[in-house]
Enzyme design. Structure first.
Site, PDB file in Angstrom:
ATOM      1  N   HIS A 191      -2.547   7.311  -4.649  1.00  0.00           N
ATOM      2  CA  HIS A 191      -2.654   6.188  -3.719  1.00  0.00           C
ATOM      3  C   HIS A 191      -2.789   4.916  -4.543  1.00  0.00           C
ATOM      4  CE1 HIS A 191      -5.608   3.270  -1.982  1.00  0.00           C
ATOM      5  NE2 HIS A 191      -4.710   3.247  -1.034  1.00  0.00           N
TER       6      HIS A 191
ATOM      7  N   GLY B 275      -2.001  -4.186  13.565  1.00  0.00           N
ATOM      8  CA  GLY B 275      -0.883  -3.782  12.722  1.00  0.00           C
ATOM      9  C   GLY B 275      -0.115  -2.618  13.335  1.00  0.00           C
ATOM     10  N   ARG B 276       1.006  -2.291  12.733  1.00  0.00           N
ATOM     11  CA  ARG B 276       1.845  -1.211  13.249  1.00  0.00           C
ATOM     12  C   ARG B 276       1.192   0.136  12.926  1.00  0.00           C
ATOM     13  NH1 ARG B 276       6.710   1.521  10.983  1.00  0.00           N
ATOM     14  NH2 ARG B 276       8.048   2.144  12.725  1.00  0.00           N
TER      15      ARG B 276
ATOM     16  N   VAL C  97      -2.258  -3.194  -3.648  1.00  0.00           N
ATOM     17  CA  VAL C  97      -2.660  -4.515  -4.125  1.00  0.00           C
ATOM     18  C   VAL C  97      -2.512  -5.465  -2.945  1.00  0.00           C
ATOM     19  CG1 VAL C  97      -2.215  -4.252  -6.602  1.00  0.00           C
ATOM     20  CG2 VAL C  97      -0.337  -4.852  -5.088  1.00  0.00           C
TER      21      VAL C  97
ATOM     22  N   HIS D 193      -6.404   7.400 -16.379  1.00  0.00           N
ATOM     23  CA  HIS D 193      -7.464   6.429 -16.650  1.00  0.00           C
ATOM     24  C   HIS D 193      -7.148   5.558 -17.858  1.00  0.00           C
ATOM     25  CE1 HIS D 193     -10.694   7.204 -13.716  1.00  0.00           C
ATOM     26  NE2 HIS D 193     -10.130   8.402 -13.624  1.00  0.00           N
TER      27      HIS D 193
ATOM     28  N   SER E 226       0.850  -1.189   0.000  1.00  0.00           N
ATOM     29  CA  SER E 226       0.000   0.000   0.000  1.00  0.00           C
ATOM     30  C   SER E 226       0.882   1.234   0.000  1.00  0.00           C
ATOM     31  CB  SER E 226      -0.909   0.003   1.229  1.00  0.00           C
ATOM     32  OG  SER E 226      -1.745   1.149   1.241  1.00  0.00           O
TER      33      SER E 226
END
Length: 301
Positions: A107, A260-261, A110, A146, A93
């Site tokens: 941003h 998570g962190r 996957v 796009h 991410s």
């Protein structure tokens, strides 16, 4: 039953993090700070952050691989049949916040999920996509973004891009503001339509196309001159980005619910931001154009 190769996915994601960081490093000229972290409940990750570069004010590209015995509530809310299964989640991410207000924020992510239970077939899916958040709209940038997204989808099905473009428009929407976060791109989740091999290939196509979508925009806009009014508007619009990530984003919620962190999860937030009470742009201004021409549903290709 088809073979699910988790290691193949993990190796790709680590390579993707490397390639995106290197592409952005070449463009910016600055190095990434790397932190490796572990999660007590299982798993960990590799976070990379770039701060105060030549182009990037703050950027983060994170890899994480977490696992546990119980799916978090954010993952089972729409899939109650997954409750009680063990899970693994892995992904890359990233968020890039440039200095220059004429370079959009971008941003991308996957990811791969698999939920397993003794005596039952595994449930798995891919997800991800990318979206663009301009502060000053540009037709060429939006079309290029796009068109690149469409090219990533078309080899698998020409029906994919319009479906995932609409999904992105619907997802990255601030319901409390009644406005989109930006001009969209692609968004998909729970994706296993093509079987493991081809669904994985599709995720790779999306991940591999991110730099092709974003780097040309950076190159075209990075030298645009700007002053305090443009910078002030950029910081104001960044407030919308923060609101979405903290109020609506499922990925943020999943990361926090799975232990998570926190530093890595919230690295997506910009370093500087501002809010104004009941502000609106001057009619006929470039700022007003963003709302009137770009923050509306549009077909870009």
């Amino acid at each position: 039953m088809q073979q699910i190769d988790k290691n193949l996915v993990k190796n790709y994601l680590l390579e993707l993090q490397d390639s995106i960081c290197e592409g952005l490093r070449v463009e910016d000229g600055s190095d990434w700070q790397e932190d490796n972290w572990t999660r007590p409940e299982g798993g960990g990750g590799r976070s990379r952050v770039l701060v105060d570069g030549a182009v990037i004010e703050k950027g983060g590209v994170n890899f994480s691989h977490v696992f546990g015995e119980q799916m978090p509530a954010s993952a089972t809310q729409s899939r109650p049949e997954l409750a009680g299964r063990s899970f693994e989640a892995m992904g890359v991410s990233l968020v890039i916040h440039p200095h220059n207000p004429y370079v959009p924020t971008s941003h991308a992510n996957v990811r791969f999920f698999i939920a397993e239970k003794a005596g039952a077939d595994p449930v798995w899916w891919f997800g991800g996509g990318y979206d663009l958040t301009p502060y000053y709209g540009n037709e060429d940038d939006c079309r290029h973004w796009h068109e690149t997204a469409k090219q990533a989808c078309d080899p698998f099905s020409e029906a994919l891009y319009p479906r995932l473009k609409q999904w992105c428009d619907d997802y990255f929407y601030l319901k409390h503001r009644d406005e989109p976060r930006g001009v969209g791109g692609l968004f998909f989740d729970d994706f296993n339509d093509l079987g493991f091999e081809q669904s994985f290939a599709f995720m790779r196509s999306v991940g591999d196309s991110y730099l092709n979508a974003y780097i040309p925009i950076i190159q075209r806009r990075r030298e645009y001159s700007y002053g305090e009014p443009e910078r002030s508007f950029q910081l104001y619009r960044r407030g919308r980005y923060v609101e979405f990530n903290l109020v609506w984003d499922r990925g943020t919620l999943f990361g926090l619910q799975t232990g998570g962190r926190t530093e890595s999860i919230l690295m997506s937030l910009p370093p500087l931001v501002r809010w104004e009470y009941d502000w609106s742009p001057e009619p006929g201004s470039a700022e007003a154009e963003l709302y009137e021409k770009y923050l509306i549903p549009r077909d870009w290709v």
